[in-house]
Design a protein around this motif. Structure first.
Motif, PDB file in Angstrom:
ATOM      1  N   GLY A  37       7.524   4.600  19.514  1.00 17.12           N
ATOM      2  CA  GLY A  37       7.572   2.878  19.789  1.00 17.12           C
ATOM      3  C   GLY A  37       6.876   2.219  18.722  1.00 17.12           C
ATOM      4  N   TYR A  38       5.657   2.773  18.024  1.00 20.42           N
ATOM      5  CA  TYR A  38       5.212   1.874  16.990  1.00 20.42           C
ATOM      6  C   TYR A  38       5.815   1.831  15.598  1.00 20.42           C
ATOM      7  N   ASN A  39       5.759   0.636  14.891  1.00 18.62           N
ATOM      8  CA  ASN A  39       6.228   0.691  13.531  1.00 18.62           C
ATOM      9  C   ASN A  39       5.540   1.309  12.392  1.00 18.62           C
ATOM     10  N   PHE A  40       4.273   1.168  12.709  1.00 16.81           N
ATOM     11  CA  PHE A  40       3.525   1.997  11.837  1.00 16.81           C
ATOM     12  C   PHE A  40       2.127   2.575  12.478  1.00 16.81           C
ATOM     13  N   PHE A  41       1.766   3.767  11.792  1.00 19.80           N
ATOM     14  CA  PHE A  41       0.316   4.116  12.108  1.00 19.80           C
ATOM     15  C   PHE A  41      -0.656   4.033  11.251  1.00 19.80           C
ATOM     16  N   VAL A  42      -1.810   4.028  11.500  1.00 17.39           N
ATOM     17  CA  VAL A  42      -3.025   4.248  10.418  1.00 17.39           C
ATOM     18  C   VAL A  42      -4.129   5.185  11.053  1.00 17.39           C
ATOM     19  N   ASP A  43      -4.603   6.062  10.006  1.00 14.98           N
ATOM     20  CA  ASP A  43      -5.434   6.900  10.719  1.00 14.98           C
ATOM     21  C   ASP A  43      -6.752   6.734  10.065  1.00 14.98           C
ATOM     22  N   LYS A  44      -7.846   7.214  10.644  1.00 12.96           N
ATOM     23  CA  LYS A  44      -9.197   7.048  10.528  1.00 12.96           C
ATOM     24  C   LYS A  44      -9.650   7.089   8.835  1.00 12.96           C
ATOM     25  N   CYS A  45      -8.998   8.008   7.993  1.00 13.72           N
ATOM     26  CA  CYS A  45      -8.879   8.099   6.384  1.00 13.72           C
ATOM     27  C   CYS A  45      -8.337   6.993   5.979  1.00 13.72           C
ATOM     28  N   GLY A  46      -7.756   6.294   6.351  1.00 13.37           N
ATOM     29  CA  GLY A  46      -7.178   4.814   5.867  1.00 13.37           C
ATOM     30  C   GLY A  46      -5.664   5.147   5.452  1.00 13.37           C
ATOM     31  N   ILE A  48      -1.522   5.290   5.765  1.00 12.56           N
ATOM     32  CA  ILE A  48      -0.874   4.573   6.539  1.00 12.56           C
ATOM     33  C   ILE A  48       0.518   5.508   6.367  1.00 12.56           C
ATOM     34  N   TYR A  49       1.225   5.132   7.793  1.00 11.01           N
ATOM     35  CA  TYR A  49       2.586   6.026   7.832  1.00 11.01           C
ATOM     36  C   TYR A  49       3.505   5.291   8.630  1.00 11.01           C
ATOM     37  N   GLU A  50       4.849   5.472   8.252  1.00 12.86           N
ATOM     38  CA  GLU A  50       5.934   4.966   8.609  1.00 12.86           C
ATOM     39  C   GLU A  50       6.200   5.212  10.033  1.00 12.86           C
ATOM     40  N   GLY A  51       6.308   4.720  11.003  1.00 14.54           N
ATOM     41  CA  GLY A  51       6.621   4.887  12.533  1.00 14.54           C
ATOM     42  C   GLY A  51       8.100   4.977  12.932  1.00 14.54           C
ATOM     43  N   ARG A  52       8.389   3.943  13.378  1.00 15.45           N
ATOM     44  CA  ARG A  52       9.900   3.858  13.970  1.00 15.45           C
ATOM     45  C   ARG A  52      10.829   3.707  12.744  1.00 15.45           C
ATOM     46  N   ALA A  53      11.980   4.536  12.675  1.00 21.59           N
ATOM     47  CA  ALA A  53      12.996   4.572  11.593  1.00 21.59           C
ATOM     48  C   ALA A  53      13.658   3.217  11.466  1.00 21.59           C
ATOM     49  N   GLY A  54      14.066   2.895  10.369  1.00 22.77           N
ATOM     50  CA  GLY A  54      15.096   1.832  10.188  1.00 22.77           C
ATOM     51  C   GLY A  54      14.645   0.988   8.809  1.00 22.77           C
ATOM     52  N   GLY A  55      13.705   1.559   8.213  1.00 20.73           N
ATOM     53  CA  GLY A  55      13.096   0.674   6.799  1.00 20.73           C
ATOM     54  C   GLY A  55      11.813   0.130   7.158  1.00 20.73           C
ATOM     55  N   VAL A  56      10.946   0.465   6.199  1.00 16.55           N
ATOM     56  CA  VAL A  56       9.406  -0.237   6.567  1.00 16.55           C
ATOM     57  C   VAL A  56       9.427  -1.925   6.213  1.00 16.55           C
ATOM     58  N   ALA A  57      10.300  -2.288   5.187  1.00 22.16           N
ATOM     59  CA  ALA A  57      10.462  -3.733   4.883  1.00 22.16           C
ATOM     60  C   ALA A  57      11.373  -4.433   5.705  1.00 22.16           C
ATOM     61  N   LYS A  58      12.044  -3.562   6.746  1.00 18.07           N
ATOM     62  CA  LYS A  58      12.901  -4.442   7.594  1.00 18.07           C
ATOM     63  C   LYS A  58      12.368  -4.684   8.715  1.00 18.07           C
ATOM     64  N   PRO A 107       0.793  -1.220   0.033  1.00 16.18           N
ATOM     65  CA  PRO A 107      -0.128  -0.076   0.080  1.00 16.18           C
ATOM     66  C   PRO A 107       0.867   1.158  -0.119  1.00 16.18           C
ATOM     67  N   ARG A 108       0.256   2.360  -0.394  1.00 12.17           N
ATOM     68  CA  ARG A 108       0.989   3.675   0.016  1.00 12.17           C
ATOM     69  C   ARG A 108       1.438   3.979   1.410  1.00 12.17           C
ATOM     70  N   ILE A 109       2.568   4.358   1.589  1.00 21.38           N
ATOM     71  CA  ILE A 109       2.927   4.486   2.732  1.00 21.38           C
ATOM     72  C   ILE A 109       3.657   5.961   2.992  1.00 21.38           C
ATOM     73  N   THR A 110       3.138   6.976   4.086  1.00 19.26           N
ATOM     74  CA  THR A 110       3.697   8.109   3.951  1.00 19.26           C
ATOM     75  C   THR A 110       4.938   7.975   4.669  1.00 19.26           C
ATOM     76  N   THR A 111       6.063   8.287   4.328  1.00 25.16           N
ATOM     77  CA  THR A 111       7.289   8.188   5.169  1.00 25.16           C
ATOM     78  C   THR A 111       7.604   9.175   6.381  1.00 25.16           C
ATOM     79  N   ARG A 112       8.572   8.969   6.995  1.00 27.96           N
ATOM     80  CA  ARG A 112       8.854   9.943   8.191  1.00 27.96           C
ATOM     81  C   ARG A 112       8.838  11.299   7.885  1.00 27.96           C
ATOM     82  N   LYS A 113       9.720  11.647   6.474  1.00 25.91           N
ATOM     83  CA  LYS A 113       9.880  12.737   6.078  1.00 25.91           C
ATOM     84  C   LYS A 113       8.327  13.499   5.793  1.00 25.91           C
TER      85      LYS A 113
END
Length: 426
Positions: free
Chosen positions: A297-306, A308-318, A232-238
């Motif tokens: 603390g969290y690796n990802f966040f999801v809001d009520k609009c659906g 998806i956001y990157e949480g903790r740094a280090g690579g979303v696939a790692k 899915p589309r994921i908004t990065t920390r930036k």
């Protein structure tokens, strides 16, 4: 072993009110609107104000708090104390004054979010002793605050009433007021926000990872054994404006991800999705500056609009080790849905995004989103070293004694598993 944080949701004693000062001690400050962060300067700030402390010696009952006062603008509040091994047996409540109209809110209870913490042996680097804390409360822009904390009530361990001698408040009680800072600026110098009721449109810059088809995902992540769900589309920390100077420079990794734990953030549900970047920056700052964790603390966040956001740094696939499910932060990922879902239903958009995210994140590790797995406990709900069988998409309460992710969201996890497995082609 670090003692669990206590629950503030059921307290049997009557609330002792602190003297209430005049609500409007200063004129309301007009809302300046979105601002762009100056390049090269830290965004946001944290103010820490000590609470008056009365241990109630001789009576077993004491009150602590902060009289109503005008403060520098903030948007998130939490109560912190010195030692996480000392539970807060009582109720912490706040009321805040809005910047836009000068109106004071009613009293709101700050819930302790037990089990959202680094594991004892996880190698989470902190500066000094790990503090105890409530879950943070998003208030929106505010410039006035009042706090009251009353000890006593059910024991966080047994549920029975605590003895008078145990009804003392922990040392170092303080209120943390977090200013998330201005919105990050794009190359044209304009503040970015996420608008709308559905997932935001893909961007071509590094503020997001674009959605991929299932075929593209399998080509990008060949280790999934042919069952990776489409990314899915994921908004990065930036994209949400994380100030990378706040966190520890290095990330910690575990073995391959075997399961996802779903959480709710125990924050207000009335947020606008355009506010989410500010909410994330506030939670990030609270976790790092107030709780002394290496990162959010969290690796990802999801809001009520659906979205998806990157949480903790280090690579979303790692396999980045998070601080989300005490006892089971190893070989897992933590996904937090913004809001409180004890009695409110999660939105269909949020549930759908949970399915898409877990189908992809588990799938690239060859994990069946509708299956089960075995994890080794680091201690707390299960003894350290015990092997425990979990659903690969589980709720926080499955791994820790907590109500998280709320009864209504927890009831939707079956739908999430079914949809995620289908996206994996199973």
């Amino acid at each position: 072993m670090r003692a669990p944080l206590s629950s503030l949701s059921a307290v049997g004693t009557a609330v002792l009110l602190l003297p209430l000062l005049p609500a409007a001690t200063a004129a309301a400050v007009p809302d300046p609107g979105p601002r762009s962060a100056p390049r090269g300067k830290p965004a946001g700030a944290t103010s820490s104000l000590p609470l008056s402390l009365d241990h109630g010696r001789g009576s077993g009952r004491g009150a602590s708090g902060l009289p109503a006062r005008t403060v520098e603008p903030f948007s998130l509040v939490g109560v912190v104390w010195d030692d996480a091994d000392e539970p807060l047996v009582g109720r912490a409540q706040v009321r805040t004054r809005a910047v836009d109209d000068g109106a004071w809110s009613g009293w709101r209870t700050l819930d302790v979010h037990p089990g959202v913490s680094p594991d004892e042996r996880a190698g989470e680097r902190t500066t000094g002793q790990l503090p105890g804390a409530t879950a943070p409360l998003w208030t929106g822009p505010a410039d006035g605050v009042q706090v009251r904390v009353v000890p006593g009530g059910p024991s966080p361990r047994t549920g029975g009433d605590t003895a008078p001698a145990q009804r003392r408040l922990p040392d170092g009680l303080r209120v943390e007021l977090v200013d998330p800072g201005p919105e990050p600026a794009d190359e044209a110098g304009e503040a970015r926000t996420t608008e709308g009721r559905g997932p935001a449109e893909p961007r071509t810059d590094d503020t997001s990872l674009p959605a991929l088809s299932r075929e593209q995902t399998q080509a990008e992540y060949p280790g999934g054994g042919g069952h990776a769900g489409p990314r899915p589309r994921i908004t990065t920390r930036k994209g949400w404006g994380a100030d990378e100077r706040l966190r520890e420079p290095d990330s910690a990794y575990t073995g391959e991800t075997k399961a996802a734990f779903v959480h709710h953030t125990v924050t207000d549900n009335a947020y606008a999705c355009s506010q989410v970047p500010s909410i994330l920056r506030s939670i990030y700052r609270y976790h790092v500056k107030s709780l002394k964790w290496r990162d959010v603390g969290y690796n990802f966040f999801v809001d009520k609009c659906g979205n998806i956001y990157e949480g903790r740094a280090g690579g979303v696939a790692k396999p980045v080790q998070g601080a989300h499910t005490y006892g089971f932060n190893t070989d897992t990922t933590g996904v937090a849905v913004l809001g409180t879902y004890t009695s409110d239903q999660p939105s269909p958009e949020a549930v759908g995004s949970l399915a898409r995210l877990t189908a992809w994140k588990l799938g690239i590790n060859g994990v069946h989103a509708g299956g089960t797995t075995t994890l080794v406990s680091e201690g707390e709900k299960y003894p350290q070293g015990e092997k425990v069988k979990f659903r690969t998409v589980s709720g926080h309460r499955d791994g820790y004694n907590t109500e998280c992710p709320g009864a209504k969201l927890y009831a939707k996890l079956g739908d999430v598993r079914t949809a995620a497995a289908k996206l994996q082609g199973r």
